[in-house]
Design a protein around this motif. Structure first.
Motif, PDB file in Angstrom:
ATOM      1  N   GLY A 165       0.786  -1.231   0.000  1.00  0.00           N
ATOM      2  CA  GLY A 165       0.000   0.000   0.000  1.00  0.00           C
ATOM      3  C   GLY A 165       0.813   1.274   0.000  1.00  0.00           C
ATOM      4  N   LEU A 166       2.131   1.165   0.048  1.00  0.00           N
ATOM      5  CA  LEU A 166       2.983   2.356   0.079  1.00  0.00           C
ATOM      6  C   LEU A 166       3.086   3.009  -1.289  1.00  0.00           C
ATOM      7  CD1 LEU A 166       6.084   1.208   2.167  1.00  0.00           C
ATOM      8  CD2 LEU A 166       4.165   2.586   2.938  1.00  0.00           C
ATOM      9  N   ARG A 167       3.274   4.316  -1.282  1.00  0.00           N
ATOM     10  CA  ARG A 167       3.581   5.042  -2.505  1.00  0.00           C
ATOM     11  C   ARG A 167       5.085   5.283  -2.537  1.00  0.00           C
ATOM     12  NH1 ARG A 167      -1.038   9.521  -3.517  1.00  0.00           N
ATOM     13  NH2 ARG A 167      -1.949   8.220  -5.135  1.00  0.00           N
ATOM     14  N   ALA A 168       5.614   5.457  -3.722  1.00  0.00           N
ATOM     15  CA  ALA A 168       7.049   5.720  -3.858  1.00  0.00           C
ATOM     16  C   ALA A 168       7.383   7.051  -3.197  1.00  0.00           C
ATOM     17  CB  ALA A 168       7.446   5.729  -5.322  1.00  0.00           C
ATOM     18  N   GLU A 220      11.851   2.965   7.847  1.00  0.00           N
ATOM     19  CA  GLU A 220      12.371   1.599   7.757  1.00  0.00           C
ATOM     20  C   GLU A 220      12.042   0.893   6.442  1.00  0.00           C
ATOM     21  OE1 GLU A 220      12.836  -0.109  12.165  1.00  0.00           O
ATOM     22  OE2 GLU A 220      10.751  -0.008  11.484  1.00  0.00           O
ATOM     23  N   LEU A 221      10.869   1.118   5.894  1.00  0.00           N
ATOM     24  CA  LEU A 221      10.453   0.486   4.646  1.00  0.00           C
ATOM     25  C   LEU A 221      10.123   1.589   3.650  1.00  0.00           C
ATOM     26  CD1 LEU A 221       9.880  -2.387   3.511  1.00  0.00           C
ATOM     27  CD2 LEU A 221       7.502  -2.028   4.142  1.00  0.00           C
ATOM     28  N   VAL A 222      10.868   1.630   2.540  1.00  0.00           N
ATOM     29  CA  VAL A 222      10.736   2.738   1.594  1.00  0.00           C
ATOM     30  C   VAL A 222      10.631   2.190   0.180  1.00  0.00           C
ATOM     31  CG1 VAL A 222      11.870   4.794   0.668  1.00  0.00           C
ATOM     32  CG2 VAL A 222      12.074   4.264   3.092  1.00  0.00           C
ATOM     33  N   LYS A 223       9.680   2.765  -0.566  1.00  0.00           N
ATOM     34  CA  LYS A 223       9.503   2.406  -1.971  1.00  0.00           C
ATOM     35  C   LYS A 223      10.149   3.491  -2.825  1.00  0.00           C
ATOM     36  CE  LYS A 223       5.643   0.193  -3.135  1.00  0.00           C
ATOM     37  NZ  LYS A 223       4.241  -0.071  -3.568  1.00  0.00           N
ATOM     38  N   VAL A 224      10.955   3.058  -3.805  1.00  0.00           N
ATOM     39  CA  VAL A 224      11.700   3.991  -4.661  1.00  0.00           C
ATOM     40  C   VAL A 224      11.350   3.710  -6.114  1.00  0.00           C
ATOM     41  CG1 VAL A 224      14.006   4.737  -5.372  1.00  0.00           C
ATOM     42  CG2 VAL A 224      13.599   4.082  -2.995  1.00  0.00           C
TER      43      VAL A 224
END
Length: 100
Positions: free
Chosen positions: A19-22, A47-51
């Motif tokens: 569900g994360l956005r970059a 801690e958790l990152v979308k690139v």
């Protein structure tokens, strides 16, 4: 250097990242010191990152993703197309508890 993730931990993190956005986008300049510093800061806080990685060729994107993981000490959780998910345990703001 990050510690390798088990398959259960990877599955768990992939589910959380769904569900994360970059948060960060690698542009035409590629991987710069400022971009690495920004990702480092984002990993410390989240801690958790979308690139999202821009690049014409798959090999070029793979090289950028590997370089980001190496320079930040993060584990690559998932890579789909132009998007990569990185995880690194925070030193001070630990929020994600990984399964064993």
């Amino acid at each position: 250097m990050s510690t390798p993730l088990s398959s259960a931990q990877t599955r768990f993190l992939r589910g959380m990242a769904h569900g994360l956005r970059a948060m960060i986008q690698v542009g035409g300049k590629g991987v710069t010191e400022n971009l690495v510093a920004e990702l480092d800061l984002a990993l410390e806080h989240h801690e958790l990152v979308k690139v999202r990685v821009a690049g014409a060729e798959r090999e070029e994107r793979d090289a950028m993703i590997a370089r980001l993981a190496e320079q930040t000490g993060a584990a690559l959780v998932q890579r789909i197309g132009h998007t990569a998910v990185f995880y690194r345990q925070s030193r001070e703001h630990r929020e994600i508890v990984l399964p064993r």
